[in-house]
Design a protein around this motif. Structure first.
Motif, mmCIF file in Angstrom:
data_model
loop_
_atom_site.group_PDB
_atom_site.id
_atom_site.type_symbol
_atom_site.label_atom_id
_atom_site.label_comp_id
_atom_site.label_asym_id
_atom_site.label_seq_id
_atom_site.Cartn_x
_atom_site.Cartn_y
_atom_site.Cartn_z
ATOM 1 N N ALA A 113 0.838 -1.208 0.000
ATOM 2 C CA ALA A 113 0.000 0.000 0.000
ATOM 3 C C ALA A 113 0.868 1.252 0.000
ATOM 4 O O ALA A 113 0.555 2.245 -0.672
ATOM 5 C CB ALA A 113 -0.927 -0.013 1.211
ATOM 6 N N LEU A 114 1.961 1.218 0.730
ATOM 7 C CA LEU A 114 2.866 2.365 0.792
ATOM 8 C C LEU A 114 3.479 2.632 -0.584
ATOM 9 O O LEU A 114 3.560 3.783 -1.028
ATOM 10 C CB LEU A 114 3.961 2.100 1.826
ATOM 11 N N ALA A 115 3.898 1.570 -1.276
ATOM 12 C CA ALA A 115 4.488 1.726 -2.607
ATOM 13 C C ALA A 115 3.471 2.272 -3.598
ATOM 14 O O ALA A 115 3.801 3.064 -4.491
ATOM 15 C CB ALA A 115 5.030 0.384 -3.092
ATOM 16 N N ASP A 116 2.216 1.867 -3.444
ATOM 17 C CA ASP A 116 1.162 2.310 -4.353
ATOM 18 C C ASP A 116 0.785 3.773 -4.107
ATOM 19 O O ASP A 116 0.580 4.537 -5.049
ATOM 20 C CB ASP A 116 -0.060 1.414 -4.188
ATOM 21 N N PRO A 283 2.998 9.622 6.950
ATOM 22 C CA PRO A 283 2.247 8.893 5.920
ATOM 23 C C PRO A 283 2.251 7.381 6.129
ATOM 24 O O PRO A 283 1.307 6.701 5.721
ATOM 25 C CB PRO A 283 2.942 9.282 4.612
ATOM 26 N N LEU A 284 3.297 6.855 6.763
ATOM 27 C CA LEU A 284 3.290 5.418 7.079
ATOM 28 C C LEU A 284 2.151 5.109 8.041
ATOM 29 O O LEU A 284 1.412 4.131 7.854
ATOM 30 C CB LEU A 284 4.627 5.008 7.700
ATOM 31 N N LEU A 285 1.993 5.919 9.078
ATOM 32 C CA LEU A 285 0.927 5.689 10.051
ATOM 33 C C LEU A 285 -0.449 5.780 9.383
ATOM 34 O O LEU A 285 -1.332 4.968 9.665
ATOM 35 C CB LEU A 285 1.033 6.701 11.185
ATOM 36 N N GLY A 289 -2.892 2.515 8.994
ATOM 37 C CA GLY A 289 -4.234 2.572 9.561
ATOM 38 C C GLY A 289 -5.307 2.276 8.533
ATOM 39 O O GLY A 289 -6.281 1.561 8.811
ATOM 40 N N GLU A 290 -5.141 2.802 7.320
ATOM 41 C CA GLU A 290 -6.104 2.537 6.250
ATOM 42 C C GLU A 290 -6.112 1.063 5.871
ATOM 43 O O GLU A 290 -7.177 0.473 5.646
ATOM 44 C CB GLU A 290 -5.770 3.401 5.033
ATOM 45 N N ALA A 292 -5.263 -1.453 7.833
ATOM 46 C CA ALA A 292 -5.845 -2.200 8.954
ATOM 47 C C ALA A 292 -7.373 -2.131 8.945
ATOM 48 O O ALA A 292 -8.055 -3.139 9.128
ATOM 49 C CB ALA A 292 -5.290 -1.676 10.273
ATOM 50 N N ARG A 293 -7.894 -0.931 8.710
ATOM 51 C CA ARG A 293 -9.354 -0.788 8.684
ATOM 52 C C ARG A 293 -9.970 -1.496 7.487
ATOM 53 O O ARG A 293 -10.999 -2.160 7.599
ATOM 54 C CB ARG A 293 -9.730 0.702 8.673
ATOM 55 N N GLY A 294 -9.317 -1.368 6.332
ATOM 56 C CA GLY A 294 -9.840 -2.010 5.130
ATOM 57 C C GLY A 294 -9.837 -3.522 5.209
ATOM 58 O O GLY A 294 -10.734 -4.191 4.676
ATOM 59 N N ALA A 295 -8.829 -4.081 5.879
ATOM 60 C CA ALA A 295 -8.714 -5.536 5.992
ATOM 61 C C ALA A 295 -9.471 -6.100 7.180
ATOM 62 O O ALA A 295 -9.548 -7.318 7.345
ATOM 63 C CB ALA A 295 -7.231 -5.936 6.091
#
Length: 337
Positions: A113-116, A283-285, A289-290, A292-295
C-alpha cells in the motif's frame, strides 16, 4: 551565474515571440521584463534575441538557450518538488523493522500500500528480533517497527494495527488435525513450542495467559531459533505451536493450522518514536491505519470479546504468572520473534 528567474523570463519571450504577451503571461511589467533580458544578454556576452518593431526572434545562441534551458528548468522544477517532498513525508527512505511473525501478511500488505500511494518513498526493510526492533526505533536506527505485544516504553508510541486470531500449528498427522477448530483446553496434553520469555515477554505472557484461562498446563518447549520456515520441531511431531492465522496460507507441506476457539487473539503494534520522528513516519501511520481498517484487522475474533484480552501485558500479570506450564529448553540461535 544567472539565476533561473532570468532564464524563465527569456524562455517566455522566446516562446511567445512577443514582449507584451510574455509580460502578461509572467504577470510583470513589460519594461521590467525588457530590462531583465538585457541583463541576461550582458551577463552572457551574447545577443539572444533579434528585435524589430513587429517581431522578436531568437538568435542562434538564443535557440541553443531555448533548447537546453527548457530542459534545465524542467529538471529544476522536478528537483524542487522532490526536495519539498521530504518535508511532507512524500519522499525519502523509510527504515522499517519487522519480526518473522509479521512477514507473512501484515508487513507485505502495508509495504504494498505504501508503494502504491507514496511512490516517492523507498522502503528499507529489515527482518529483526523484537529486542532489536525496540532498540532500533528508540535510537533512531529504525523509523518504525512491527511487533507483537510490545511493552509500554516512554519514548515509543504504540499504534494497534491488528488483533490476529490464533490457532494451532501441527503436523498433518496429529490427533487434532482433523478438527475444524481446537479448544485451547486440549493443548494441556501437548508439548507447545514457544520462544523463551526474554525474547518477547509480552507475547510469551499472552500465549501462556491464553492457556491458563483454558485450564491447560502443557509442557513448554523453549526454542530460541525462530527463523525456521519449516517449523522443524512441529513437522517432526515433537510439539505443536500457537501461531497467528496469517501464517496459514504459506505453510510447507505436512503442516496444518487450525483456529483456536474463543477469543484467542494477539495484538500487533506499529512502533514509532514519540519525538524526533522523521516526516516519512506520518504517511506510514496513515497508510497502515487505512490498510488495517480495510482488511478488518481490528475486529475481535469473537463478537463481544474484549480486544487484546490474549495480549495481557507482563506488568499486569506479573513476571511469574506464566510459570504454571512445565518448561523444557531446546538449544538454538537468538530468537527473532
Amino acid at each position: 551565474m544567472s539565476d533561473l528567474r532570468r532564464l524563465r523570463y527569456f524562455l517566455a519571450v522566446a516562446g511567445e515571440r512577443n514582449f507584451t504577451r510574455a509580460a502578461e503571461r509572467l504577470h510583470i511589467a513589460q519594461p521590467a521584463l525588457s530590462r531583465q533580458i538585457r541583463e541576461l544578454e550582458r551577463e552572457l556576452g551574447v545577443q539572444l534575441l533579434d528585435r524589430t518593431t513587429h517581431s522578436v526572434e531568437p538568435t542562434e545562441a538564443g535557440r541553443l538557450l531555448m533548447e537546453r534551458g527548457t530542459a534545465l528548468c524542467e529538471e529544476a522544477d522536478r528537483l524542487w518538488r522532490d526536495v519539498r517532498g521530504f518535508a511532507g513525508g512524500g519522499s525519502g527512505t523509510l527504515v522499517l523493522g519487522y519480526s518473522m511473525s509479521t512477514s507473512y501478511e501484515t508487513a507485505p500488505a502495508i509495504l504494498a500500500a505504501l508503494a502504491d500511494r507514496l511512490p516517492g518513498v523507498t522502503a528499507d526493510t529489515r527482518l529483526l528480533s523484537t529486542a532489536e526492533i525496540l532498540a532500533g526505533v528508540a535510537d533512531g536506527t529504525l523509523d518504525a517497527g512491527l511487533v507483537r505485544c510490545p511493552p509500554p516504553t516512554p519514548e515509543l508510541v504504540r499504534t494497534l494495527l491488528r488483533l490476529e486470531p490464533q490457532g494451532v500449528l501441527m503436523a498433518a498427522g496429529h490427533r487434532l488435525a482433523a478438527r475444524p477448530a481446537v479448544d485451547p483446553a486440549e493443548l494441556g496434553a501437548e508439548t507447545v513450542l514457544i520462544h523463551p520469555r526474554e525474547a518477547n515477554p509480552g507475547h510469551y505472557d499472552a500465549i501462556t495467559a491464553l492457556l491458563d484461562r483454558a485450564g491447560a498446563a502443557p509442557r513448554l518447549l523453549l526454542r530460541a531459533l525462530s527463523f525456521d520456515a519449516g517449523h522443524t520441531p512441529v513437522a517432526r511431531g515433537e510439539a505443536v505451536s500457537v501461531v497467528g492465522g496469517s501464517a496459514a496460507p504459506s505453510l510447507p507441506a505436512g503442516l496444518v493450522w487450525r483456529p483456536l476457539t474463543g477469543d484467542a487473539a494477539i495484538e500487533l503494534h506499529l512502533l514509532t518514536r514519540g519525538r524526533g520522528a522523521r516526516p516519512v513516519v506520518a504517511p506510514l501511520l496513515r497508510t497502515a491505519g487505512e490498510v488495517a481498517r480495510g482488511a478488518g484487522w481490528l475486529r475481535s475474533p469473537r463478537a463481544g470479546a474484549t480486544p487484546g484480552t490474549a495480549g495481557t501485558s507482563a506488568a499486569s500479570r506479573g513476571a511469574g504468572a506464566a510459570s504454571t506450564p512445565r518448561v523444557r529448553r531446546r538449544p538454538g540461535r537468538p530468537s527473532g520473534r
